[in-house]
Design an enzyme around this catalytic site. Sequence first.
Site, PDB file in Angstrom:
ATOM      1  N   GLY A  20     -10.925 -12.022  -3.887  1.00 55.41           N
ATOM      2  CA  GLY A  20     -11.599 -12.492  -2.672  1.00 55.41           C
ATOM      3  C   GLY A  20     -12.974 -11.897  -2.509  1.00 55.41           C
ATOM      4  N   ALA A  21     -13.175 -11.194  -1.408  1.00 53.77           N
ATOM      5  CA  ALA A  21     -14.492 -10.664  -1.085  1.00 53.77           C
ATOM      6  C   ALA A  21     -14.313  -9.421  -0.225  1.00 53.77           C
ATOM      7  CB  ALA A  21     -15.289 -11.703  -0.314  1.00 53.77           C
TER       8      ALA A  21
ATOM      9  N   GLU B 225     -10.501  -1.266   0.046  1.00 58.96           N
ATOM     10  CA  GLU B 225      -9.580  -1.666   1.113  1.00 58.96           C
ATOM     11  C   GLU B 225      -8.298  -2.227   0.480  1.00 58.96           C
ATOM     12  OE1 GLU B 225     -11.067  -4.530   3.930  1.00 58.96           O
ATOM     13  OE2 GLU B 225      -9.256  -4.397   5.132  1.00 58.96           O
TER      14      GLU B 225
ATOM     15  N   GLU C 202     -17.953 -11.944   5.611  1.00 58.78           N
ATOM     16  CA  GLU C 202     -18.196 -10.552   5.178  1.00 58.78           C
ATOM     17  C   GLU C 202     -19.400  -9.972   5.914  1.00 58.78           C
ATOM     18  OE1 GLU C 202     -15.705  -9.472   3.775  1.00 58.78           O
ATOM     19  OE2 GLU C 202     -14.890 -11.387   3.096  1.00 58.78           O
TER      20      GLU C 202
HETATM   21  N1  B3K Z   1     -11.494  -7.014   4.126  1.00 61.04           N
HETATM   22  C1  B3K Z   1     -11.281  -7.664   2.857  1.00 61.04           C
HETATM   23  C2  B3K Z   1      -9.867  -7.750   2.458  1.00 61.04           C
HETATM   24  C3  B3K Z   1      -9.474  -6.774   1.453  1.00 61.04           C
HETATM   25  C4  B3K Z   1      -8.084  -7.034   0.967  1.00 61.04           C
HETATM   26  C5  B3K Z   1      -7.585  -5.968   0.116  1.00 61.04           C
HETATM   27  N2  B3K Z   1      -6.262  -6.183  -0.418  1.00 61.04           N
HETATM   28  C6  B3K Z   1     -11.870  -9.035   2.853  1.00 61.04           C
HETATM   29  C7  B3K Z   1     -11.994  -9.665   4.180  1.00 61.04           C
HETATM   30  O1  B3K Z   1     -11.049 -10.080   4.792  1.00 61.04           O
HETATM   31  O2  B3K Z   1     -13.078  -9.724   4.669  1.00 61.04           O
HETATM   32 ZN    ZN Z   2     -12.315 -10.009   6.648  1.00 64.27          ZN
END
Ligand code: B3K
Ligand code: ZN
Length: 902
Positions: free
Chosen positions: A279-280, A140, A316
């Site tokens: 991050g995650a 992502e 998550e």
């Molecule tokens: N969905 C991912 C974010 C990814 C960011 C990429 N640059 C983490 C989150 O917000 O859950």
């Molecule tokens: Zn998220």
Amino acid sequence: MKKNQDSGPNSFEKSKMDAPKEIFLKDYKLPDYYFDTVDLSFSLGEEKTIVRANISVIPRVDGVTCPLVLDGVNLKLISVKINGNQLQEGDFELDSRHLILTSPPSVNFILETVTEILPQKNTSLEGLYMSSGNFCTQCEAEGFRKITFYQDRPDIMAKFTCRIEADKSLYPVLLSNGNLIEQGDLEGGKHFALWKDPFKKPSYLFALVAGQLESRDDTFTTCSGRKVDLRIWVPLVDLPKTEHAMYSLKAAMEWDVDVFGREYDLDVFNIVSVPDFLGAMENKSLNIFSSKLVLASPETATDADYAAILGVIGHEYFHNWTGNRVTCRDWFQLSLKEGLTVFRDQEFSSDMGSRTVKRIGDVSRLRTYQFSQDAGPMAHPVRPHSYIKMDNFYTATVYNKGAEVVRMYKTLLGSQGFRKGMDLYFERHDGQAVTCEDFFAAMRDANNADFANFLLWYSQAGTPSVNVTSSYNAEARTFSLKFSQTVLPTPGQPIKEPMSIPVAVGLVNSSGKDMPLSSIYHEGKLESVSSGGQLVYTTVLRVTKGEEEFVFSDVSEKPTPSLLRGYSAPIRLQSDLTDDDLFFLLAHDSDEFNRWEAGQILARKLMLHQVVNFQSDNPLVLDPQFVHGIKCIILDSSLDKEFIAKAITLPGEGEIMDMMEVADPDAVHAVRSFIKKQLAFELKQEFLNLVDENRSTEKYEFNDVNMARRALKNTVLGYLACLEDKETNELVLNEYKNATNMTDQFSALAAIAQKPGKARDEALANFYNQWQNDYLVVNKWFALQSSSDIPGNVENVRKLLSHQSFDLKNPDKAFSLIGGFRASLVNFHAKDGSGYKFLGELVVQLDKLNPQVASGMVSAFSRWKRFDETRQNLAKAQLEMIVSTNGLSEHVYEICSKSLAV
Ligand code: B3K
Ligand code: ZN
């Protein structure tokens, strides 16, 4: 002016770099082709990795031929076949970002590609890369195109299989999404695993991990009785630090059933923790996290770390329904999943701990990061209209303001109405890629609701300012609230419409009790407030116009209004409440959030007043009524201790600077330090008592009572450490030496580190010696030093760049040391420009390694126009230097160019 570092060095033909391209929401078009099944095969190597993709393609309109445009960045194309036939040059076009099949079949066909990638050379932490010897992915938003050629957009949802082949001794664990179908040994010391994900998903949710990892195993039985295997994968040495993460995962799984009726849908749920990760990530059944968001032990992690792990593991996990099962049609809709999922994780954490304290933290974060974004050159709506790099729009606006927008639906509809809306949303859209309007429509339709101009929250940037004036008519026993609202212009949006703002209000009588509310005159109609004979003490006024009046009837005495209870809308509120009213609410409001808020408003006023004194060379003074208010709070044994800790914490320097015509970091810092020290001086005995009463040597426990106790003791310690006397200096040092957990040890260290000198140097050296082998603790040590306000700290930070434990390539280390430096507003905005120069140089260095990290840092310059002329010129010079750097990434280019354009 070209700013693309993504050009593929290994493409068939290396094309010229393209100019940065802005992408617009209004240009969204349905894809011409859908993908049904995607079979991937990875042969992971030490130098290169071969990726085979076998995709069944379905034209959207059968029988119509048009080019199929596949995204691909930094890929070497080995071969491309359609229905088994090798394509020749001329059948396709290849540039640095695409593979275009010029005239594919107009009916279903199979596309096969073979590509070569170099994960070992990938420092962007996007696509497939290595972290501490393990293969790992991050797709992502647009990382999948660095793995293979694909229509890398979220409305392409397909069923994936993934076969991974690798050296067995180097990579004993091979993971991907879904269920493990097959595994076995191969010749040459290799082995393989085949994973199949039964749910269709967009490419951004694809994940692969291969490496030497061990798992903490557990199980969870879902509400329908299915047993789910839970595994948290980490290097062997870290296994003991995964207990809290497992607790958090199980709590989240249970909560999602209890509160939203959402059951987990696969038989396995894997979490992997790696040191190099931004991050995650919620990849389907294979969540990947930066280690700091998974690993915790009482000795090495603070209460804040424990709380962050709970929240992010929950976040998550919750994406499995809000993001994965129902995903976004395009990236402009990001808040559809992120705002909603932040809201869900906020609610989860609130239910697991203190709701008020959580709300205070979330609102403070919103004000610090989102309000300032909304007031600067990067201001954008919750659903942006355009972007150059989507990665730059994972912002406080999309996430945190987006969560406030979801919260407003709940405020307007009530818990049950909100749940009905959520149920309808899942029922309508499971398995689909949808838009913010779809979410809005589900909320509206499930409740037959009239939402007036609510959709403006998605399209209009800027923080609404709402002004309220009140008047009481003793004869008529009415109480009137008059509202007026404005939204300042933001880039690209010079004229704004009035917003739909839910304002939760209560009326407090002279003995500090809530008054029952009966009815309200509004626009010529009298509406009853009470429902079903139940007394109502808080009502939600729907403010939808530029100017509007609400008149409460049957009000027996002049009340003090408690406005925007629970912070019911993300706005700036000004009212005609006097200081006496605010002190009264601080002491009595039944809405604890508003008790805190009353104290903060008073503190902000007081600080601004002293800033004027400082700027006019007048002596600084502290209002005795304020000291008395704080004293009452700390002595109120009915209050939650963590609430007290929050209530006695002064507003941040950034918040005060934001309220000034021209931001003056030196004045604000001097005033905040003065008030802190003066409060410590005047309340010394009370503070000393609080330290004594709240000290404990019992075994660390992550629970409300203990966290609250530690929070209060450590906040007070921070105050006491401002004093110069021997008694307090020794006390703080002893707290450091006798600490039995990281929360207490680190708080004491931070307290000592406020003042330059021998005690500080020794404590910092002692801490490093103790924890030098634990990189997560060392990161705290970096951040503590870099964010320090001690004069001229930039030189210390420069020295730390070459410290043996520092590594610019690791995002958490970079954010600790360089990101941390930005937190010291007096040092970052030093009038000699040394802070700007430091950050400017580092942004250029970082950009070559990881554009996402670099653009995260450069945003600190965005609001350069807020400062005096000297600072403006110095900051602008750095922005100009950065933007003219050769080979600059699109990420940094977008932030710098927009910042310079104001
Ligand atoms: N969905 C991912 C974010 C990814 C960011 C990429 N640059 C983490 C989150 O917000 O859950
Ligand atoms: Zn998220």
